[in-house]
Design a protein around this motif. Structure first.
Motif, PDB file in Angstrom:
ATOM      1  N   ALA A   1      72.847  18.243 -16.802  1.00 39.82           N
ATOM      2  CA  ALA A   1      72.596  19.388 -17.684  1.00 39.82           C
ATOM      3  C   ALA A   1      71.536  19.062 -18.721  1.00 39.82           C
ATOM      4  O   ALA A   1      70.691  19.902 -19.059  1.00 39.82           O
ATOM      5  N   ALA A   2      71.558  17.851 -19.247  1.00 39.21           N
ATOM      6  CA  ALA A   2      70.578  17.467 -20.270  1.00 39.21           C
ATOM      7  C   ALA A   2      69.171  17.378 -19.696  1.00 39.21           C
ATOM      8  O   ALA A   2      68.190  17.620 -20.423  1.00 39.21           O
ATOM      9  N   SER A   3      69.050  17.033 -18.425  1.00 40.11           N
ATOM     10  CA  SER A   3      67.731  16.871 -17.817  1.00 40.11           C
ATOM     11  C   SER A   3      67.347  18.035 -16.912  1.00 40.11           C
ATOM     12  O   SER A   3      66.326  17.964 -16.225  1.00 40.11           O
ATOM     13  N   ALA A   4      68.142  19.103 -16.892  1.00 40.89           N
ATOM     14  CA  ALA A   4      67.865  20.234 -16.001  1.00 40.89           C
ATOM     15  C   ALA A   4      66.591  20.947 -16.419  1.00 40.89           C
ATOM     16  O   ALA A   4      66.277  21.075 -17.607  1.00 40.89           O
TER      17      ALA A   4
ATOM     18  N   ILE B   1      73.650  22.540 -25.189  1.00 38.49           N
ATOM     19  CA  ILE B   1      73.787  23.118 -23.851  1.00 38.49           C
ATOM     20  C   ILE B   1      74.491  22.148 -22.913  1.00 38.49           C
ATOM     21  O   ILE B   1      75.386  22.535 -22.147  1.00 38.49           O
ATOM     22  N   ALA B   2      74.120  20.873 -22.979  1.00 34.85           N
ATOM     23  CA  ALA B   2      74.742  19.879 -22.097  1.00 34.85           C
ATOM     24  C   ALA B   2      76.217  19.693 -22.422  1.00 34.85           C
ATOM     25  O   ALA B   2      77.058  19.604 -21.515  1.00 34.85           O
ATOM     26  N   VAL B   3      76.563  19.648 -23.714  1.00 36.97           N
ATOM     27  CA  VAL B   3      77.960  19.441 -24.114  1.00 36.97           C
ATOM     28  C   VAL B   3      78.812  20.642 -23.711  1.00 36.97           C
ATOM     29  O   VAL B   3      79.896  20.482 -23.122  1.00 36.97           O
TER      30      VAL B   3
ATOM     31  N   ASP C   1      65.010  20.077 -33.290  1.00 37.44           N
ATOM     32  CA  ASP C   1      65.693  21.310 -32.897  1.00 37.44           C
ATOM     33  C   ASP C   1      65.831  21.403 -31.379  1.00 37.44           C
ATOM     34  O   ASP C   1      66.880  21.831 -30.869  1.00 37.44           O
ATOM     35  N   ILE C   2      64.812  20.977 -30.653  1.00 33.49           N
ATOM     36  CA  ILE C   2      64.877  21.048 -29.196  1.00 33.49           C
ATOM     37  C   ILE C   2      65.864  20.028 -28.650  1.00 33.49           C
ATOM     38  O   ILE C   2      66.631  20.320 -27.716  1.00 33.49           O
ATOM     39  N   PHE C   3      65.885  18.829 -29.224  1.00 30.31           N
ATOM     40  CA  PHE C   3      66.877  17.841 -28.804  1.00 30.31           C
ATOM     41  C   PHE C   3      68.289  18.342 -29.097  1.00 30.31           C
ATOM     42  O   PHE C   3      69.208  18.160 -28.287  1.00 30.31           O
ATOM     43  N   ALA C   4      68.484  18.947 -30.271  1.00 32.22           N
ATOM     44  CA  ALA C   4      69.805  19.475 -30.623  1.00 32.22           C
ATOM     45  C   ALA C   4      70.219  20.595 -29.673  1.00 32.22           C
ATOM     46  O   ALA C   4      71.382  20.665 -29.247  1.00 32.22           O
ATOM     47  N   ARG C   5      69.282  21.472 -29.319  1.00 29.73           N
ATOM     48  CA  ARG C   5      69.595  22.554 -28.377  1.00 29.73           C
ATOM     49  C   ARG C   5      69.956  21.994 -27.007  1.00 29.73           C
ATOM     50  O   ARG C   5      70.917  22.448 -26.370  1.00 29.73           O
ATOM     51  N   THR C   6      69.198  21.006 -26.564  1.00 29.39           N
ATOM     52  CA  THR C   6      69.494  20.383 -25.273  1.00 29.39           C
ATOM     53  C   THR C   6      70.884  19.756 -25.279  1.00 29.39           C
ATOM     54  O   THR C   6      71.644  19.880 -24.313  1.00 29.39           O
TER      55      THR C   6
ATOM     56  N   ALA D   1      55.619  11.727 -22.000  1.00 32.77           N
ATOM     57  CA  ALA D   1      56.312  10.519 -21.551  1.00 32.77           C
ATOM     58  C   ALA D   1      57.261  10.005 -22.618  1.00 32.77           C
ATOM     59  O   ALA D   1      58.371   9.535 -22.305  1.00 32.77           O
ATOM     60  N   ALA D   2      56.861  10.083 -23.891  1.00 29.20           N
ATOM     61  CA  ALA D   2      57.753   9.647 -24.973  1.00 29.20           C
ATOM     62  C   ALA D   2      58.996  10.526 -25.036  1.00 29.20           C
ATOM     63  O   ALA D   2      60.115  10.032 -25.223  1.00 29.20           O
ATOM     64  N   LEU D   3      58.833  11.837 -24.867  1.00 27.40           N
ATOM     65  CA  LEU D   3      59.987  12.745 -24.853  1.00 27.40           C
ATOM     66  C   LEU D   3      60.907  12.420 -23.672  1.00 27.40           C
ATOM     67  O   LEU D   3      62.136  12.418 -23.815  1.00 27.40           O
ATOM     68  N   ALA D   4      60.310  12.147 -22.516  1.00 25.52           N
ATOM     69  CA  ALA D   4      61.112  11.805 -21.339  1.00 25.52           C
ATOM     70  C   ALA D   4      61.882  10.509 -21.543  1.00 25.52           C
ATOM     71  O   ALA D   4      63.060  10.399 -21.161  1.00 25.52           O
ATOM     72  N   MET D   5      61.258   9.508 -22.158  1.00 23.33           N
ATOM     73  CA  MET D   5      61.938   8.243 -22.401  1.00 23.33           C
ATOM     74  C   MET D   5      63.078   8.409 -23.396  1.00 23.33           C
ATOM     75  O   MET D   5      64.148   7.808 -23.239  1.00 23.33           O
ATOM     76  N   LEU D   6      62.879   9.222 -24.425  1.00 22.66           N
ATOM     77  CA  LEU D   6      63.952   9.459 -25.390  1.00 22.66           C
ATOM     78  C   LEU D   6      65.114  10.204 -24.741  1.00 22.66           C
ATOM     79  O   LEU D   6      66.285   9.906 -25.014  1.00 22.66           O
ATOM     80  N   LEU D   7      64.811  11.177 -23.886  1.00 22.68           N
ATOM     81  CA  LEU D   7      65.881  11.883 -23.171  1.00 22.68           C
ATOM     82  C   LEU D   7      66.650  10.924 -22.272  1.00 22.68           C
ATOM     83  O   LEU D   7      67.891  10.958 -22.219  1.00 22.68           O
ATOM     84  N   PHE D   8      65.931  10.062 -21.586  1.00 18.11           N
ATOM     85  CA  PHE D   8      66.581   9.055 -20.736  1.00 18.11           C
ATOM     86  C   PHE D   8      67.476   8.146 -21.564  1.00 18.11           C
ATOM     87  O   PHE D   8      68.611   7.843 -21.167  1.00 18.11           O
ATOM     88  N   ALA D   9      66.997   7.730 -22.733  1.00 18.11           N
ATOM     89  CA  ALA D   9      67.795   6.858 -23.597  1.00 18.11           C
ATOM     90  C   ALA D   9      69.051   7.561 -24.091  1.00 18.11           C
ATOM     91  O   ALA D   9      70.137   6.963 -24.127  1.00 18.11           O
ATOM     92  N   VAL D  10      68.930   8.831 -24.465  1.00 19.34           N
ATOM     93  CA  VAL D  10      70.092   9.586 -24.947  1.00 19.34           C
ATOM     94  C   VAL D  10      71.141   9.710 -23.841  1.00 19.34           C
ATOM     95  O   VAL D  10      72.343   9.511 -24.074  1.00 19.34           O
ATOM     96  N   VAL D  11      70.700  10.037 -22.633  1.00 20.59           N
ATOM     97  CA  VAL D  11      71.644  10.185 -21.516  1.00 20.59           C
ATOM     98  C   VAL D  11      72.344   8.866 -21.221  1.00 20.59           C
ATOM     99  O   VAL D  11      73.566   8.827 -20.989  1.00 20.59           O
TER     100      VAL D  11
END
Length: 286
Positions: free
Chosen positions: A220-223, A73-75, A65-70, A256-266
């Motif tokens: 926006a995704a990493s704000a 917002i970014a889109v 849910d948090i990834f979807a919300r992020t 750190a795992a959440l940060a790496m996944l966010l980096f991969a998505v971006v």
């Protein structure tokens, strides 16, 4: 002389390569290693390398849910900056001096103010007793304040203002290479203003729009500051969740795992947008 000059480009690139490795690759590698370690409140971080943190993220709907919300917002922030920023950049390029410089300063003015200050300003505007609600109520358009703070809508509005200059700069950089004679040739051949814009101007704006979209989406995704101030504690995004995991839960490996996944998505989205743009221009100029 040729033999001596051959290693010169390689030698000149060494400082930039060292900066890239020290300040980007090594921190990413350290974050990746940390994300594979185990954590418990009793023992803290243990050097046990496994995928338990990633399994927990993918198996829990809370993180989804948090990834979807992020992503939402970014889109939406990217779309708002395209709809407003691209035409604004075109209008600025059509202005004559000194008005171009004045309005360019106004458009890029938010970059001169810190993100925190801009976000706090939007908090004052979007609040229940803020200027926007007060103005709408005084005009009789609404009877009670509209909830804009602590909503995705409020975060998108504030983020669009914060990131709009990056879209404007990207599109203006592309428009500087636009030959005005091409537009004049289109009009001389009988094309109207809309046809000229759609067939001549817009295709040449698209590289700047795609570049701006990649920049805005990534930022926006990493704000952190704007979602934290406008969204509050309840409306979490990945950046605020990583912050909580590091400073409050002390579960650094999960953060750190959440940060790496966010980096991969971006990275995946940026590469995807770049491939779409390359395919479009390959077909257009084929």
């Amino acid at each position: 002389m040729r033999a001596i000059s051959r290693p010169l480009p390689f030698l000149l690139s060494i400082p930039a390569a060292l900066i890239f490795v020290i300040f980007l690759l090594l921190p990413l590698l350290g974050t990746l290693i940390l994300s594979l370690q185990d954590f418990s409140l009793a023992t803290g971080i243990r050097p046990v390398y496994e995928l338990a943190n990633y399994v927990e993220i993918f198996s829990d709907s809370y993180f989804f849910d948090i990834f979807a919300r992020t992503a939402r917002i970014a889109v939406f922030t990217t779309l708002v900056t395209i709809v407003i920023g691209a035409p604004e950049a075109l209008i600025l390029m059509r202005m004559k001096a000194p008005w171009r410089g004045i309005f360019l300063l106004v458009a890029l003015g938010p970059l001169l103010i810190s993100v925190v200050s801009r976000s706090l300003g939007w908090a004052l505007l979007l609040g229940g007793n803020g200027m926007i609600n007060q103005a709408l109520m005084s005009m009789g358009l609404i009877e009670r304040p509209i909830q804009m703070m602590y909503t995705e809508f409020g975060v998108v509005i504030a983020m669009s203002h914060v990131l709009m200059p990056f879209m404007i700069i990207a599109v203006m950089t592309t428009l500087q290479r636009l030959n005005p004679q091409v537009e004049n040739a289109s009009h001389s051949l009988g094309a109207g203003s809309f046809t000229t814009f759609w067939r001549v101007i817009l295709p040449q704006m698209l590289p700047g729009i795609m570049t701006g979209a990649i920049l805005v989406f990534a930022m926006a995704a990493s704000a952190f500051a704007t979602p934290q101030i406008i969204g509050g504690r309840r409306l979490k995004v990945i950046a605020t969740l990583v912050y909580d995991e590091f400073l409050f839960s002390l579960n650094w490996p999960l953060g750190a795992a959440l940060a790496m996944l966010l980096f991969a998505v971006v990275i995946v989205v940026a590469i995807g947008l770049n491939r779409v743009a390359e395919g479009y221009f390959a077909r257009m100029y084929k």
